[in-house]
Scaffold this active site. Structure first.
Site, PDB file in Angstrom:
ATOM      1  N   ASN A  76     -23.006 -18.703-120.930  1.00  0.00           N
ATOM      2  CA  ASN A  76     -23.503 -18.979-122.282  1.00  0.00           C
ATOM      3  C   ASN A  76     -24.931 -18.465-122.525  1.00  0.00           C
ATOM      4  O   ASN A  76     -25.208 -17.800-123.512  1.00  0.00           O
ATOM      5  CB  ASN A  76     -23.404 -20.467-122.600  1.00  0.00           C
ATOM      6  CG  ASN A  76     -24.189 -21.335-121.635  1.00  0.00           C
ATOM      7  OD1 ASN A  76     -24.382 -20.988-120.466  1.00  0.00           O
ATOM      8  ND2 ASN A  76     -24.652 -22.472-122.101  1.00  0.00           N
TER       9      ASN A  76
ATOM     10  N   GLU B 162     -27.150 -28.082-112.869  1.00  0.00           N
ATOM     11  CA  GLU B 162     -27.440 -28.343-114.280  1.00  0.00           C
ATOM     12  C   GLU B 162     -26.125 -28.230-115.015  1.00  0.00           C
ATOM     13  O   GLU B 162     -25.553 -27.149-115.144  1.00  0.00           O
ATOM     14  CB  GLU B 162     -28.472 -27.338-114.810  1.00  0.00           C
ATOM     15  CG  GLU B 162     -29.120 -27.798-116.102  1.00  0.00           C
ATOM     16  CD  GLU B 162     -28.576 -27.070-117.306  1.00  0.00           C
ATOM     17  OE1 GLU B 162     -27.814 -27.710-118.059  1.00  0.00           O
ATOM     18  OE2 GLU B 162     -28.881 -25.891-117.497  1.00  0.00           O
TER      19      GLU B 162
ATOM     20  N   CYS C 234     -25.665 -26.155-123.271  1.00  0.00           N
ATOM     21  CA  CYS C 234     -25.567 -27.490-122.679  1.00  0.00           C
ATOM     22  C   CYS C 234     -26.499 -28.481-123.357  1.00  0.00           C
ATOM     23  O   CYS C 234     -26.231 -29.682-123.395  1.00  0.00           O
ATOM     24  CB  CYS C 234     -25.875 -27.420-121.182  1.00  0.00           C
ATOM     25  SG  CYS C 234     -27.478 -26.659-120.818  1.00  0.00           S
TER      26      CYS C 234
END
Length: 484
Positions: free
Chosen positions: A153, A252, A286
């Site tokens: 992403n 993460e 995220c």
């Protein structure tokens, strides 16, 4: 290596075809055309990469700090010279709009700049001892070889976020980019490091399917730490494998981030922040705002203004300057989001605007009358859809925000900064911002989540700690007496 023909592995300073019989199709998510086809790496390639990194690590660690910093100065120059190329790859491989690509590029530059200071920050300590004549020295060392698994992403920035500090602290790296972004999360970065003159073996990149080399990437005996950015489900599996083999991790993972809009908030400013925090990169971040929790006193005003704002956002070709919402990474993402959207509507949510899709494009979508148990609120959407949850008090807003297994980022809007900070303290999350949206990343600040959003912190001294280890050496001035 021609920047337009990334189709090989990068191992020990050489570009070579992958040895697997399988291939990875690198597809432009907007045009759905194949950019290039890459022969995959297999476990033999992976082993060669890890052994090359292991062999190169000691010499790299022993380089004087100024020498390491010189390489990073060169890297920064190369990255700046090739900015347009990097932006172009982010647009065509990751579906990045030009605004998002610029944000990502600048974030990566900041990480490189911060990492370049690490060679002179590898400090130790001398501590007192309760043993007469003894001193306790604590030395800091690189961990060795680091395995980095990059996402699709924010591929360039989030791969560089681990690669640069790991190398700057004296480690060497083997990186495995996501199959959806093999260039921007791996091969392009290798090319930049090579152009900057880094020694062979310091950075290696293997492009391969998770089903073929994913577990071996983690369980291989060489790497001492696995850094992963991606979904909670995959991160949990990586953590399980790493724990079994006594390896450290930096994880993460996903987020279900809330923006709380309190009764005294500046609604106009909150709307502007919410639109950016949800729809930057189509919500495929995220840290994106996943839930809008709005006090009933300003709810209707917020809903009206937010609908008006969202309907002005241009959807379409990410290469056009004024496009805000580009394509999702693939059609499977569209199908997943549409399922959650429909299920939430079936449970009583109201479609305020949007909902349509064509190809890999989905129009910005807003739901009202949302409750926290609806899929659009309980799941990480990872797309351009958001639900608005009405609450009657600050305490209810806090309870709703915390009612999730995630804890990555968040936001609180209020006219009273002190009130905002006190509210923020009560949200179980690794990061939260008062009178700002949730998508923030600064290279010198602690970045990471709580609960199912991950382990460890990136950024500044926290990254330095994560990618290094310490050794206690006790030194006697003379000899001590023992009881036997």
């Amino acid at each position: 290596m021609s920047p337009q023909t990334y189709f090989k592995q990068y191992i020990n300073g050489e570009w070579k075809p992958g040895s697997s019989e399988k291939q990875i199709e690198n597809i432009n998510p907007y045009t759905e055309q194949t950019i290039t086809t890459i022969p995959s790496a297999n476990e033999d390639d992976l082993n060669e990469a890890y052994r090359s990194a292991e062999q190169a690590q000691k010499d790299w660690a022993d380089l004087l700090p100024a020498k390491k910093q010189g390489y990073f100065d060169s890297l920064l120059s190369v990255v700046k010279e090739r900015k347009d190329e990097i932006i172009d790859w982010l647009v065509k491989e990751a579906g990045s709009t030009l605004v998002k690509a610029e944000v990502e590029y600048q974030a990566a530059v900041s990480i490189i700049k911060e990492s370049s200071s690490f060679p002179t920050r590898m400090s130790g300590e001398i501590l007192p001892s309760n043993t007469p004549g003894k001193e306790n020295r604590v030395y800091r060392y690189p961990k060795g070889v680091i395995g980095v698994i990059g996402p699709w992403n924010f591929p360039f920035h989030l791969a560089v976020r681990s690669i640069a500090p790991a190398i700057a602290t004296g480690n060497t790296v083997v990186a495995k980019p996501a199959s959806e972004s093999p260039v921007t999360a791996g091969l392009l970065i290798a090319d930049l490091f090579e152009s900057a003159g880094f020694p062979a073996g310091v950075l290696n990149v293997v492009v391969g399917r998770g089903s073929e080399i994913g577990d071996a990437f983690v369980t291989h005996p060489v790497p001492k730490l696995i850094s992963f950015t991606g979904s909670t489900e995959v991160g949990s599996h990586i953590g399980e494998l790493a724990g079994k083999h006594i390896k450290d991790t930096a994880l993460e993972l996903g987020g279900n981030n809330a923006m709380i809009v309190l009764d005294d908030a500046d609604v106009e400013k909150a709307v502007e922040a919410a639109a950016f925090g949800r729809f930057l990169h189509q919500g495929e971040i995220c840290m994106s705002i996943n839930r809008l929790i709005v006090h009933e006193q300003v709810h209707d005003q917020f809903v009206e203004a937010f609908k008006e704002k969202v309907e002005t956002l241009k959807v379409g070709d990410p290469s056009e300057k004024d496009t805000t919402v580009g394509p999702l990474i693939n059609h499977e993402a569209i199908e997943r989001i549409q399922e959650d959207l429909q299920a939430s509507l079936d449970q009583g949510a109201t479609l305020l605007t949007g909902g349509d899709s064509e190809g890999n494009i989905m129009h910005p979508t807003v739901l009202t009358n949302v409750t926290n148990d609806m899929p659009i609120a309980s799941n990480e959407v990872f797309g351009p859809v958001i639900g608005i949850i009405k609450v009657s008090s600050e305490n209810e807003a806090i309870t709703v925000a915390n009612d999730t297994s995630y804890g990555l980022s968040g936001s609180v809007f209020t006219a009273d900064v002190h009130r905002g900070v006190e509210t923020a303290k009560q949200i179980n999350t690794g990061m939260i911002h008062v009178n700002d949206q949730s998508v923030n990343d600064e290279a010198h600040v602690a970045f990471g989540g709580e609960k199912s959003s991950g382990l460890g912190r990136f950024g500044g001294e926290w990254a330095l700690d994560k990618f290094t280890t310490v050794k206690w050496i006790g030194v006697m001035n003379g000899y001590r007496k023992f009881p036997f």
